[in-house]
Design a protein around this motif. Structure first.
Motif, short mmCIF file in Angstrom:
data_model
loop_
_atom_site.label_atom_id
_atom_site.label_comp_id
_atom_site.label_asym_id
_atom_site.label_seq_id
_atom_site.Cartn_x
_atom_site.Cartn_y
_atom_site.Cartn_z
N GLN A 21 0.72 -1.18 -0.11
CA GLN A 21 0.03 -0.16 0.12
C GLN A 21 0.78 1.26 0.05
N SER A 22 1.89 1.39 0.73
CA SER A 22 2.76 2.41 0.73
C SER A 22 3.43 2.83 -0.65
N ALA A 23 3.82 1.72 -1.16
CA ALA A 23 4.38 1.89 -2.53
C ALA A 23 3.20 2.28 -3.66
N VAL A 24 2.10 1.81 -3.40
CA VAL A 24 0.98 2.48 -4.24
C VAL A 24 0.96 4.01 -4.05
N ASP A 25 0.86 4.14 -2.68
CA ASP A 25 0.60 5.49 -2.60
C ASP A 25 1.55 6.36 -3.10
N ALA A 26 2.76 6.07 -2.88
CA ALA A 26 4.03 6.76 -3.63
C ALA A 26 3.95 6.88 -4.90
N ALA A 27 3.33 5.99 -5.65
CA ALA A 27 3.31 6.18 -7.16
C ALA A 27 2.09 6.99 -7.64
N THR A 28 2.72 8.37 -7.38
CA THR A 28 1.88 9.54 -7.84
C THR A 28 2.08 9.61 -9.35
N GLY A 29 0.93 9.89 -10.03
CA GLY A 29 0.94 10.16 -11.37
C GLY A 29 0.80 8.89 -12.15
N ALA A 30 0.72 8.89 -13.50
CA ALA A 30 0.37 7.49 -14.26
C ALA A 30 1.79 6.91 -14.64
#
Length: 367
Positions: free
Chosen positions: A64-73
């Motif tokens: 989840q923290s990795a997904v949250d950090a993946a800002t933008g497309a």
């Protein structure tokens, strides 16, 4: 026989294996290259690649923290092998996100949790409901997953007081969602192939995937193609008579010409012969105009499917005969046409309109 939860709890170490709900025969030691051919934080494939490892060898220790950090497309999240026990939400803002299991064997990388529809909400405001039970929820368009297991190991036998036994492994709502070599493990309502709303369709593609369960374990209103997939129905210890359940429960909106398309796939079973129906239509109370659609073609149907009555009805006012159910050139003991009225068959001309290309339109998933 160990329970699914026992099996998953035995999966420790980077090389752990999940084999159809059975415990791993062995656990290999942690690999010195936890991300395999996908690089590492020191040798990143590109700036938009992030790494998850519970042992601290990545950018993040949880998904989840990795997904949250993946800002933008357009980000890729590479997940080291192991059992990652937590819920996960991929919000609509994470367009074109890819989740990849570092091991080429999906059994090695497991995203799992154990909520059910009847699980009380933490704030005491009721229960989670079917959608709220999902271990993983994907709202983003353009989502891709490779070599991952999505699981919900909640068990009826552990919670006899629950009235809501739906326990979703993953709910997928985004358009252009693709899954390659993935596994979906659960019992009731395992794979929720859905869309953002009644008015917004979602095209989804599943290639070389495996799904198991018992009641309606592939369900929802998406326009979904299941290509070369394996569906396995499970024995139910809480039921002694047939049917044990249903493989598919589409809830296709009436205006959508494309529901579920199953092609070049197979259905097997651990239950006695004839104890499962292939499908039943789901017309939810939120959409009484739904016109569920399912086409199964060129697929092997094992003996677990009731050949004489392969379809059932969920609600008395919406019999399966009034829905858009059809087959074409299936084979195997569960595909025998013993009662023609119970097995609508497409002609060769009709079948020419029931293809992945027709279902997916201008989208061509990258294999």
């Amino acid at each position: 026989m160990p329970t699914r939860r026992t099996a998953l709890s035995l999966l420790t170490g980077a090389g752990a294996t999940l084999a159809l709900g059975a415990p791993a025969a062995h656990a290999r030691p942690a690999h010195p290259r936890p991300f395999g051919r996908y690089g590492s934080p020191a040798r990143r494939l590109d700036p938009r690649t992030l790494y998850v490892d519970a042992h601290g060898r990545g950018d993040h220790t949880d998904v989840q923290s990795a997904v949250d950090a993946a800002t933008g497309a357009g980000h890729t999240v590479v997940i080291a092998a192991g059992v990652h026990r937590a819920t996960l939400v991929v919000g609509a803002e994470h367009r074109d996100l890819t989740l990849v299991g570092a091991s080429p064997d999906a059994r090695d990388t497991v995203l799992v949790y154990d909520n059910a529809a009847g699980t009380p909400r933490p704030d005491g405001s009721g229960t989670l409901g079917t959608s709220g039970s999902a271990s993983v929820t994907v709202k983003a368009a353009g989502f891709t997953a490779r070599d991952l297991t999505f699981a919900n190991d909640w068990l009826r036998s552990d919670n006899p007081e629950y009235t809501g036994a739906q326990a979703v492994a993953i709910k997928v709502q985004g358009d252009r969602s693709a899954f390659y070599g993935c596994r979906f493990l659960g019992h009731q309502d395992t794979l929720y192939a859905d869309s953002p709303s009644l008015a917004v369709p979602a095209r989804q593609y599943y290639r070389d995937c495996y799904a198991e369960g018992d009641v309606d374990f592939v369900f929802g209103r998406a326009s979904a193609v299941f290509d070369r997939c394996h569906f396995r129905t499970l024995t139910r210890t809480d039921r002694t008579a047939a049917p044990h359940g249903f493989v598919f429960a589409p809830s296709t909106p009436g205006a959508n010409p494309h529901g579920y398309l199953v092609v070049r796939s197979r259905v097997t079973s651990t239950a006695p012969d004839g104890y499962y129906k292939l499908a039943r239509p789901w017309v939810p109370s939120s959409d009484p105009t739904a016109h569920p659609m399912l086409t199964v073609r060129e697929s092997h149907l094992g003996a677990g499917i009731d050949a004489s009555e392969p379809y059932g009805t969920m609600s008395s006012g919406f019999p399966w005969q009034d829905q858009r159910f059809a087959e074409h050139r299936n084979y195997g003991p569960g595909a025998r046409v013993t009662v023609p009225a119970n097995r609508p068959q497409l002609s060769a001309f009709e079948a020419s309109a029931h293809t992945p290309a027709r279902w997916l339109g201008d989208w061509r998933p990258r294999g």
